[in-house]
Design a protein around this motif. Structure first.
Motif, PDB file in Angstrom:
ATOM      1  N   ALA A  40       0.835  -1.203   0.000  1.00 34.95           N
ATOM      2  CA  ALA A  40       0.000   0.000   0.000  1.00 34.95           C
ATOM      3  C   ALA A  40       0.869   1.252   0.000  1.00 34.95           C
ATOM      4  CB  ALA A  40      -0.929  -0.005   1.206  1.00 34.95           C
ATOM      5  N   ALA A  41       1.943   1.236   0.779  1.00 33.51           N
ATOM      6  CA  ALA A  41       2.855   2.381   0.816  1.00 33.51           C
ATOM      7  C   ALA A  41       3.510   2.586  -0.548  1.00 33.51           C
ATOM      8  CB  ALA A  41       3.913   2.178   1.891  1.00 33.51           C
ATOM      9  N   ALA A  42       3.863   1.491  -1.217  1.00 30.70           N
ATOM     10  CA  ALA A  42       4.477   1.577  -2.542  1.00 30.70           C
ATOM     11  C   ALA A  42       3.490   2.140  -3.559  1.00 30.70           C
ATOM     12  CB  ALA A  42       4.972   0.207  -2.988  1.00 30.70           C
ATOM     13  N   ALA A  43       2.239   1.726  -3.470  1.00 35.76           N
ATOM     14  CA  ALA A  43       1.218   2.244  -4.379  1.00 35.76           C
ATOM     15  C   ALA A  43       0.984   3.728  -4.138  1.00 35.76           C
ATOM     16  CB  ALA A  43      -0.076   1.462  -4.204  1.00 35.76           C
ATOM     17  N   THR A  44       0.916   4.121  -2.877  1.00 33.42           N
ATOM     18  CA  THR A  44       0.720   5.525  -2.539  1.00 33.42           C
ATOM     19  C   THR A  44       1.883   6.378  -3.039  1.00 33.42           C
ATOM     20  OG1 THR A  44      -0.583   4.961  -0.584  1.00 33.42           O
ATOM     21  CG2 THR A  44       0.396   7.151  -0.625  1.00 33.42           C
ATOM     22  N   ALA A  45       3.088   5.825  -2.995  1.00 30.73           N
ATOM     23  CA  ALA A  45       4.280   6.548  -3.443  1.00 30.73           C
ATOM     24  C   ALA A  45       4.384   6.604  -4.969  1.00 30.73           C
ATOM     25  CB  ALA A  45       5.530   5.895  -2.869  1.00 30.73           C
ATOM     26  N   GLY A  46       3.495   5.913  -5.653  1.00 33.36           N
ATOM     27  CA  GLY A  46       3.484   5.954  -7.107  1.00 33.36           C
ATOM     28  C   GLY A  46       4.438   5.005  -7.792  1.00 33.36           C
ATOM     29  N   LEU A 105      10.848  -3.753  -4.200  1.00 31.29           N
ATOM     30  CA  LEU A 105      10.389  -2.376  -4.006  1.00 31.29           C
ATOM     31  C   LEU A 105      11.597  -1.440  -3.967  1.00 31.29           C
ATOM     32  CD1 LEU A 105       7.736  -3.216  -1.257  1.00 31.29           C
ATOM     33  CD2 LEU A 105       7.392  -3.075  -3.736  1.00 31.29           C
ATOM     34  N   TYR A 106      12.360  -1.438  -5.075  1.00 19.57           N
ATOM     35  CA  TYR A 106      13.652  -0.765  -5.115  1.00 19.57           C
ATOM     36  C   TYR A 106      13.571   0.717  -4.760  1.00 19.57           C
ATOM     37  CZ  TYR A 106      14.889  -4.901  -7.897  1.00 19.57           C
ATOM     38  OH  TYR A 106      15.078  -6.183  -8.340  1.00 19.57           O
ATOM     39  N   ALA A 107      12.585   1.391  -5.317  1.00 23.17           N
ATOM     40  CA  ALA A 107      12.507   2.842  -5.117  1.00 23.17           C
ATOM     41  C   ALA A 107      12.289   3.212  -3.656  1.00 23.17           C
ATOM     42  CB  ALA A 107      11.391   3.429  -5.980  1.00 23.17           C
TER      43      ALA A 107
END
Length: 219
Positions: A40-46, A105-107
């Motif tokens: 969810a955090a990765a999706a929110t971060a784009g 989730l590299y970024a």
């Protein structure tokens, strides 16, 4: 930026991770809640396709293969992907009944590694997910004999046209298409830190009682 076309350039490529401390007290109560939170955090971060995961399997001779697939379900039972059930990955899974998957989730300077046995998801679950797929993807499921040699791109496109003519209305789920669930015995959460002293926390199944314990691993 170092030149990746040279061995020296590749050796010089390095990112200094600067994430905050990540300890046992920061984890959700369960591995699947923690994984959902990070996705969810990765999706929110784009991040593009945060549900992408690198699926690793091995054949009966122990020869490994890996490929990127999309995770389409996470809950207490495991991590789900859908695919052609006659594909190379499905053949490997049927032979060994084990697999692993890594969410890169590299970024966000994070990754999650899941390992365990594999089971086929229920017909009802496969039907429900199939119904959410765009029509073009459904037709592709009928047209593509995944992992087999195809004569040309035109032959593949012709097979899609034939499937479109065969199913002018609703496209049923092919009998050779469905889902696999990795039922983990280990799930590791990795977060990058300074000087390569990364934080690695692993949920492990504790014996046969289906309980879990968490261990910190050296980076």
């Amino acid at each position: 930026m170092p030149d990746p076309s040279t061995s020296g350039g590749l050796a010089a490529m390095r990112v200094d991770y600067d994430m905050p401390p990540f300890d046992v007290r920061d984890l959700a109560p369960t591995w699947h809640e923690q994984l959902v939170a990070w996705l969810a955090a990765a999706a929110t971060a784009g991040l593009p396709e945060p549900n992408a995961m690198v699926l690793a399997t091995a054949d009966e001779a122990g020869v490994p293969s890996s490929r990127t697939v999309l995770c389409k379900g996470v809950d207490a039972r495991g991590v789900v992907l859908y695919t052609n059930l006659t594909s190379a990955k499905s053949h490997d899974i049927r032979m060994t009944r084990v697999a692993s998957a890594t969410f890169p989730l590299y970024a966000m300077h994070r990754q999650v590694h899941v390992r365990g046995g594999v089971e086929e998801v229920s017909t009802a679950e496969s039907d429900a997910y199939w119904a959410t797929r765009p029509r073009g993807s459904q037709l592709g499921g009928w047209a593509s004999a995944q992992s087999s040699v195809v004569a040309s791109r035109l032959a593949l496109e012709d097979a899609v046209v034939a499937a479109d003519r065969r199913f002018p209305g609703e496209v049923p789920r092919p009998p050779h298409w469905g889902g696999w669930r990795i039922v983990p015995d280990r799930v590791e959460f990795w977060q990058g830190r300074h000087d390569r002293l990364h934080d690695r926390l692993r949920f492990e199944r504790d014996g046969d009682d289906h309980s879990w314990r968490v261990r910190r691993l050296a980076p």
